[in-house]
Structure formats: structure tokens, C-alpha cells
Design a protein around this motif. Structure first.
Motif, PDB file in Angstrom:
ATOM      1  N   LYS A 113       0.991  -1.246   0.082  1.00 49.52           N
ATOM      2  CA  LYS A 113       0.048  -0.048   0.047  1.00 49.52           C
ATOM      3  C   LYS A 113       0.845   1.428   0.053  1.00 49.52           C
ATOM      4  CE  LYS A 113      -3.807  -2.176   2.403  1.00 49.52           C
ATOM      5  NZ  LYS A 113      -5.001  -2.214   3.746  1.00 49.52           N
ATOM      6  N   SER A 116       2.607   1.549  -3.448  1.00 48.44           N
ATOM      7  CA  SER A 116       1.777   1.807  -4.602  1.00 48.44           C
ATOM      8  C   SER A 116       1.217   3.210  -4.464  1.00 48.44           C
ATOM      9  CB  SER A 116       0.408   0.792  -4.580  1.00 48.44           C
ATOM     10  OG  SER A 116      -0.325   0.874  -3.498  1.00 48.44           O
ATOM     11  N   HIS A 123      -2.830  -1.021  -6.443  1.00 48.94           N
ATOM     12  CA  HIS A 123      -2.603  -1.941  -5.552  1.00 48.94           C
ATOM     13  C   HIS A 123      -3.798  -2.978  -5.720  1.00 48.94           C
ATOM     14  CE1 HIS A 123      -2.952  -3.494  -1.149  1.00 48.94           C
ATOM     15  NE2 HIS A 123      -1.830  -4.031  -1.870  1.00 48.94           N
ATOM     16  N   ASP A 182      -0.262  -7.831  -4.764  1.00 52.06           N
ATOM     17  CA  ASP A 182       0.065  -8.472  -3.330  1.00 52.06           C
ATOM     18  C   ASP A 182      -0.633  -9.620  -3.066  1.00 52.06           C
ATOM     19  OD1 ASP A 182       0.092  -8.356  -0.545  1.00 52.06           O
ATOM     20  OD2 ASP A 182      -1.352  -6.695  -0.406  1.00 52.06           O
TER      21      ASP A 182
END
Length: 324
Positions: A113, A116, A123, A182
Motif C-alpha cells: 500500500k 503503490s 494496488h 500483493d
């Protein structure tokens, strides 16, 4: 009655002698609150210590000073330079397609987070996509919930289609600037399928001592009322190489202490099962990307304030090497 802590500007209501001693020794940097309370004063509950309102003030001030010092370094041109490097790549009509890997609980979601946002790319969390499906209580969501609660990884077909649909959707930040995946891919099958669809530039692999991973995962909490997340683990760990890793707890405020909830899959037996499943199925993915020259290892050696500046520098170097 209030007590002034020696060598500090902090004062708070007097506490039992054992607690005072614990705080003072911890503030002097000798030992963590957790170790002192469990080894020196075994009669005192460490959770009650770290969540006492007076001690919360001590912890907050200590964390604030550490955070300010670390992030001052980060903000001293590093974030701006990283964003500028990303902009240069996008202006040359090339997207920034990165992946973050790492064992469950390593913190890849948190750092993804942060990255990004700085790099201004999408993200995409496979975990969030799965949790959204589980929350709907659909047939698929219920099957996912059962597998997750057993500590196993979800089958490829349950995840891969949702992720690819997300990152290839037209007129989105992912399609215009790029993405940071992710928690995906977790298997070679997923990596193969992804490579057939999009180009991947960098695979950032976060590493952390397994003993710390287990302790942190089991210490994750969420307030059942406000929904904010916390982690009550007080990490003070020395590796075999003599490297000391300190991660202070992110403790809830007094108003949330009695409302903490724990995820079903954060119990120790489930955490260990999840790590074992990860080793069997996901570690080969690291080798898959390593053989293709995509993998970069990044070791976590502290909390977020200490790690973020190092991570920003690391990613800036990666961008400089990949920007035309």
C-alpha cells in the motif's frame, strides 16, 4: 498522585512499583516490555502493561519520535524521486508492473500500500479479492472460507481469473500506469498463467524470521466496533547472525481494549499450517522468478518507520535500472 519518569518529560499517575520498573528499564533500552514483564516480573501481565493508558502515552511518544526521524529521511527527496522515476517510465508508454511476495504475516500488504501510493500504481490484493468473495457468503465464498480455515491455499482457478480480470480492465490505473500485485501469484501455475497475460518487471520478495512471523500473525487484532486493526506483539529478537530486530506493538487505545477480535485463521495452529502450505506450494514461485532474473530479496529488519526508508531507496534503485 503523579510520577515524573527520570530523564524524560513524561509524567503519569503512579503505578505499582513493578510496573514503574518495567517501564523505566524498557525506556532505557535494556529490554522489551514483553520480556521484562514475563521474565523479571512474571506476576504482571504484559498485555495489561502495554495497554495501560499511562504506558500508552509512553509507547506513543517513543513510536512518534522513531517514526518522525525515519520518515524525515524518507521524505527527504526519496519519495519524490521515486515518483518522478515512475512518471518517466509511464511517459515513455510503459507501465510499471510489479509483484510483492513473502510468507503470510511478513507485512507485504502494508508495504504494498505504501509503495503503490508513492509510485501511483494500482494496488491489487488477491487476499482482499478473496475476502470480498467470502464476505458475500456465496457458494464460492463459503468454499473459500472452509479452505482458508483449514490453513490451506486456495486452488489456482479460484483466484487467477479474478486477479487477471482486475489488472487488465480498460481505463483503470492498472492499465494506464501499472499495478502492484500483493499476494499473487502463489503457485507456478498462477505465475505461468499471469506471464501469458501481462509483462512483469520486478518481483519484490519480503523476508522475515519465521519465529517473528508466527508471533506477529497470532497477535493481529481488530476492534469489533471501529474496525481498526492492531498488532499486540512486542518483538525483540536476535537472529543467529546477531542482528537485533525490534518491532514495538501497535496497541489499541483504552476505548478499544475490551473489543478486540481475532481472525479465525490467525490462531497458532492455523498460522503454522498456512506457513507449511506456503513453503510447499509458494517457495517454488520464488525460484521460478529468480531463474528469469525478476526476483529481488528485501529483508525486514524492523518496524514500519525503520523499514520504509530502506524500502524506498531499494525500489528507487530498481526503477532507475528499469526506466528507459
Amino acid at each position: 498522585e503523579t510520577k515524573q519518569f527520570p530523564h524524560t518529560n513524561i509524567s503519569c499517575p503512579s503505578l505499582p512499583v513493578s510496573r514503574d520498573r518495567i517501564i523505566l528499564r524498557a525506556m532505557a533500552g535494556r529490554e522489551s516490555l514483553r520480556r521484562l514483564s514475563s521474565k523479571v516480573y512474571s506476576c504482571v501481565n504484559p498485555y495489561s502493561i502495554t495497554n495501560h493508558p499511562s504506558i500508552q502515552n509512553v509507547i506513543t511518544q517513543k513510536r512518534s519520535k522513531a517514526s518522525a526521524a525515519a520518515f524525515e529521511d524518507t521524505n527527504d527527496g526519496i519519495q519524490t524521486e521515486l515518483k518522478s522515476s515512475c512518471d518517466d517510465r509511464v511517459s515513455s508508454n510503459k507501465t510499471i508492473n510489479w509483484i510483492v511476495l513473502g510468507m503470510p504475516g511478513v507485512g507485504k500488504g502494508t508495504y504494498a500500500k505504501i509503495l503503490s501510493k508513492t509510485m501511483d500504481i494500482e494496488h491489487v490484493s488477491a487476499g482482499d479479492l478473496v475476502r470480498e468473495e467470502i464476505a458475500t457468503q456465496s457458494d464460492l465464498g463459503q468454499r473459500m472460507q472452509k479452505i482458508v480455515n483449514e490453513g490451506q491455499l486456495l486452488p489456482d482457478e479460484m483466484v487467477v481469473d479474478a486477479v487477471i480480470k482486475k489488472i487488465t480492465m480498460e481505463n483503470t490505473k492498472a492499465s494506464k500506469r501499472g499495478f502492484l500485485l500483493d499476494g499473487f501469484p502463489r503457485t507456478i501455475g498462477q505465475a505461468d498463467r499471469l506471464s501469458e497475460t501481462v509483462r512483469v518487471d520486478v518481483v519484490l520478495n519480503f523476508t522475515l524470521e519465521e519465529a517473528i512471523l508466527v508471533e506477529k500473525a497470532c497477535a493481529r487484532r481488530k476492534c469489533g466496533e471501529c474496525g481498526k486493526g492492531y498488532n499486540v506483539a512486542d518483538i525483540d529478537y536476535t537472529t543467529k547472525d546477531g542482528v537485533r530486530i525490534i518491532m514495538p506493538p501497535l496497541s489499541p487505545p483504552e476505548k478499544c481494549v475490551g473489543k478486540m477480535t481475532m481472525r479465525e485463521d490467525d490462531k497458532e495452529e492455523t498460522v503454522r499450517a498456512r506457513l507449511d502450505a506456503f513453503k510447499r506450494q509458494s517457495l517454488p514461485v520464488e525460484d521460478w522468478y529468480r531463474k528469469r532474473g525478476k526476483l529481488s530479496e528485501f529483508e525486514i529488519l524492523g518496524g514500519i518507520p525503520e523499514t520504509t526508508p530502506r524500502l524506498m531507496r531499494f525500489c528507487l534503485e530498481k526503477m532507475k535500472k528499469s526506466t528507459p
